[in-house]
Design a protein around this motif. Structure first.
Motif, PDB file in Angstrom:
ATOM      1  N   LYS A 164      43.537  57.745  47.398  1.00  0.00           N
ATOM      2  CA  LYS A 164      45.134  57.826  46.461  1.00  0.00           C
ATOM      3  C   LYS A 164      45.982  58.660  47.421  1.00  0.00           C
ATOM      4  CE  LYS A 164      46.531  59.790  42.251  1.00  0.00           C
ATOM      5  NZ  LYS A 164      46.064  60.702  40.930  1.00  0.00           N
ATOM      6  N   GLN A 220      50.687  53.903  46.736  1.00  0.00           N
ATOM      7  CA  GLN A 220      51.311  52.658  46.181  1.00  0.00           C
ATOM      8  C   GLN A 220      50.291  51.827  45.690  1.00  0.00           C
ATOM      9  OE1 GLN A 220      53.897  51.343  49.065  1.00  0.00           O
ATOM     10  NE2 GLN A 220      55.842  51.772  47.796  1.00  0.00           N
ATOM     11  N   GLN A 241      48.181  52.926  42.662  1.00  0.00           N
ATOM     12  CA  GLN A 241      48.915  52.800  41.186  1.00  0.00           C
ATOM     13  C   GLN A 241      48.762  51.268  40.780  1.00  0.00           C
ATOM     14  OE1 GLN A 241      53.019  53.956  41.846  1.00  0.00           O
ATOM     15  NE2 GLN A 241      52.328  56.187  42.202  1.00  0.00           N
ATOM     16  N   ARG A 253      41.747  50.285  40.410  1.00  0.00           N
ATOM     17  CA  ARG A 253      41.517  51.443  39.313  1.00  0.00           C
ATOM     18  C   ARG A 253      40.714  52.761  39.913  1.00  0.00           C
ATOM     19  NH1 ARG A 253      43.505  49.351  34.673  1.00  0.00           N
ATOM     20  NH2 ARG A 253      43.941  47.111  34.533  1.00  0.00           N
TER      21      ARG A 253
END
Length: 695
Positions: free
Chosen positions: A102, A107, A110, A115
């Motif tokens: 993350k 980008q 998200q 997920r």
């Protein structure tokens, strides 16, 4: 989930894995099968395939979501600059936990593709030493893979790489094959449409054939060709509407260009693709399309018909289903529009050549008629009587105006000659006068001859024809025997006189004509109006400046001049030498009633010339010609008629020499000169003519 270490694969296990992965039809299916295998082996919860497109600098994602649905995504930003970019520069396995993923690629984190998870791994897909993508493995457990598990993941990745390369090769070959098939089909369509339209030289046939081919290959509902016409601000539209597939509606109309979508294409010279909605403001033609197709939302594609640097028209295609105008179809339709533009330019050139040819034929015909008519009558107006002098003054007064002239008079009084004099003295004399005889033309063909007709307007109309009104533009039109015009045709003539416009038979295109009308008749139009045989409004429109021609019996003093002119003209035409007319002949001709007027007199003189032997006109009246003994006019007894510009002394001397000095008798000079013997002797004495001069 709990993970159970996978036992050694063995040859059978590796064979089963390889067979399973190699059997997948596409990359999403490969990702789904790979996910299923790694789950069974307890290695990961999800497997994705990433591919790199080096020539586009794009990355593609193939996987499945949690519900088993296939996912496919590609971009040149977030995914292209994600983990795949790193292994392309450093060809070694990459793995990390979600927090690190993350932070490194926010980008991507998200996006629904990634997920929250426990641990992430990416192994390179390579072929012949070249990395072309990566195989992602994601597990919900944050624990890293053991060395043994990682080795097994490498085996899966190697087999997946072979399968992915094979799928890519198969899809690429299939795609290229599809392109070849599409290009072949497109080429066939282009050849078919080119052959169909280039052979058509009439616009209605061209549009009809083009519409049939376009509808056949693309199933488009409405096809139109829009062309600018000679009327400023107007366009002509040829259309075919396939409301009923078996019986399309063909239409030709003329509309205002302003406010139409075609106007935008004419100005921009670019394709226009729009979705029409019933609530939008539309020009009448677009509104008509809505009404024709039940007010459905339509997609309109308007393509400019370009020939070189010129836009010759617009191809307008209307379709209720938007899916027809795909990128590949539009590309092909652009090429079709180029072919149609060539065909339209050819048809317009042919139309112009045909129009000029028809005009030339009509002009030659009219000129031939004019020459023939001049040669069968007198070449100039002959007459010194008071009534003829009055007529010529009226001609001079009205000639310079554009007023309509009505020439009235009996048959054979020279109405056409007066009409030609009016035209020659007018400002329109730089163009020839056009003539039509309303009595000589069958009623069914008179309208076509006056206003012209389009090809196919009626049975036998195999070509377009230009009417006399169009031919007489900027000139004069002589309507002879206008009293014989059919009653049903008279309103159309009235419209031309009032509005200066008309339409050809079989067309709704308005044609403007600046024509000066000269009409003539031997009938009593006023009485015909009273008897409802002639329209009163047309009569008043024609009777602006009436000229009444006198019959020959009311201008008897002109008969000797007419006889001389006719004798000289006809004798020269027949190669005869007639140099004198007996005075008795002139007296006889001057006493006759002449119901046929000047034309009848000319016919009598022609008969006399034919029957004359020698140089003195010998009159031989046909039985149907009768005398009027009560006529008061007679030429003087001593009138002589020199024919070749001789003076009196020269003529008498010449005739005396030809008769060897004989004065009296049937072969004497007095008889040849048409005077009495005593009159001849008196003149010889007065002029000093002696026998010595004769010998």
């Amino acid at each position: 989930m709990s993970y159970t270490p996978m036992s050694d694969l063995g040859q059978q296990g590796l064979f089963d894995i390889t067979r399973t992965l190699l059997q997948q039809a596409d990359l999403c299916a490969l990702s789904e099968a790979l996910t299923r295998l790694v789950r069974q082996a307890g290695l990961a919860d999800q497997a994705n395939i990433l591919l790199w497109q080096s020539h586009h600098q794009r990355a593609s994602f193939y996987g499945t979501d949690g519900k088993g649905s296939q996912l496919e995504y590609e971009d040149e930003t977030a995914l292209a600059n994600g983990p795949l970019r790193r292994i392309l520069s450093r060809p070694e396995a990459l793995h990390c936990q979600y927090d690190e993923f993350k932070d490194t690629w926010p980008q991507l984190a998200q996006m629904p593709l990634y997920r929250a998870f426990g641990h992430y791994g990416l192994l390179p897909l390579a072929a012949e030493g070249h990395i072309f993508g990566g195989c992602e493995f994601i597990r919900q457990n944050p624990e890293n893979w053991s060395e043994k598990e990682f080795a097994r993941l490498q085996i899966f990745t190697q087999v997946a790489g072979v399968a992915a390369e094979q799928i890519q090769h198969r899809l690429t070959s299939s795609y290229e094959y599809q392109i070849l098939c599409r290009e072949r089909d497109d080429f066939r369509i282009l050849v078919a449409i080119t052959n169909a339209v280039l052979s058509k030289l009439h616009l209605d046939e061209l549009v009809s054939e083009a519409a049939k081919e376009i509808h056949h290959y693309f199933n488009i509902d409405s096809i139109s060709v829009v062309l600018r016409n000679s009327r400023k601000g107007k366009v002509s539209i040829w259309s075919a509407h396939y409301v009923d597939k078996a019986a399309p509606v063909h239409d030709q109309s003329e509309v205002d260009e302003a406010g139409t979508l075609s106007e935008r294409v004419f100005k921009s010279r670019e394709m226009l693709l729009v979705n029409l909605n019933q609530r939008d403001e539309h020009a009448p033609y677009e509104r008509m399309l809505f009404e024709m197709w039940g007010n459905q939302i339509q997609t309109l594609c308007l393509l400019p018909l370009m020939f070189g640097q010129n836009i010759v028209g617009v191809l307008k295609l209307a379709q209720c289903e938007e899916k027809v105008f795909t990128a590949s179809n539009i590309k092909l339709l652009r090429q079709i529009a180029e072919r149609i533009a060539i065909a339209v330019d050819n048809a317009l050139a042919y139309q112009e050549i045909h129009r000029l040819k028809e005009k030339l034929v009509d002009e030659n015909l009219a000129l031939t008629e004019q020459i023939n008519n001049v040669s069968s009558e007198f070449g100039e107006i002959i007459g010194r009587s008071d009534v003829m002098s009055s007529v010529m003054k009226q001609v001079e007064m009205v000639a310079q105006s554009d007023s309509t002239v009505l020439i009235l008079g009996e048959t054979g009084t020279g109405k056409e000659l007066i009409a030609r004099a009016i035209h020659n003295l007018s400002g329109r004399n730089n163009r020839r006068m056009v003539k039509i005889n309303c009595a000589a033309m069958p009623a069914g063909l008179l309208e076509s001859d006056l206003f012209g007709h389009e090809r196919g307007a009626f049975t036998g109309a195999s070509t377009q024809r230009i009417g006399r009104f169009e031919l007489a533009d900027k000139s004069s039109l002589f309507l002879d025997e206008v009293g014989d015009m059919p009653l049903e045709l008279q309103p159309k003539l009235l419209r031309v006189l009032q509005e200066k416009e008309f339409e050809r038979l079989g067309s709704n295109k308005i044609i403007n004509a600046d024509v000066r009308l000269i009409a003539a008749t031997n009938r009593d139009l006023k009485q015909m109006v009273a008897d409802r045989e002639f329209r009163s409004d047309l009569y008043y429109r024609l009777n602006v400046f009436p000229i009444q021609l006198p019959p020959l019996r009311e201008r008897r003093e002109d008969i000797p001049l007419l006889v001389k002119a006719f004798t000289f003209k006809i004798a020269r035409r027949m190669g005869r030498s007639i140099d004198s007319i007996p005075a008795e002949t002139l007296r006889t001709l001057s006493r006759m009633d002449w119901p046929g007027n000047v034309r009848e007199l000319e016919n009598v003189i022609e008969r006399a010339v034919l029957l004359t032997h020698g140089s003195v006109l010998q009159l031989s009246l046909p039985e149907q010609v009768t005398r009027n003994d009560r006529a008061s006019f007679e030429p003087p007894e001593d009138t002589d008629i020199p024919l070749q510009g001789e003076d009196e002394s020269q003529q008498i001397l010449r005739v005396l020499k030809e008769t060897n000095g004989v004065v009296a008798g049937p072969r004497g000079a007095a008889q040849r000169l048409g005077i009495k013997r005593t009159t001849l002797l008196s003149r010889m004495k007065r002029l000093g003519i002696t026998k010595e001069m004769i010998e």
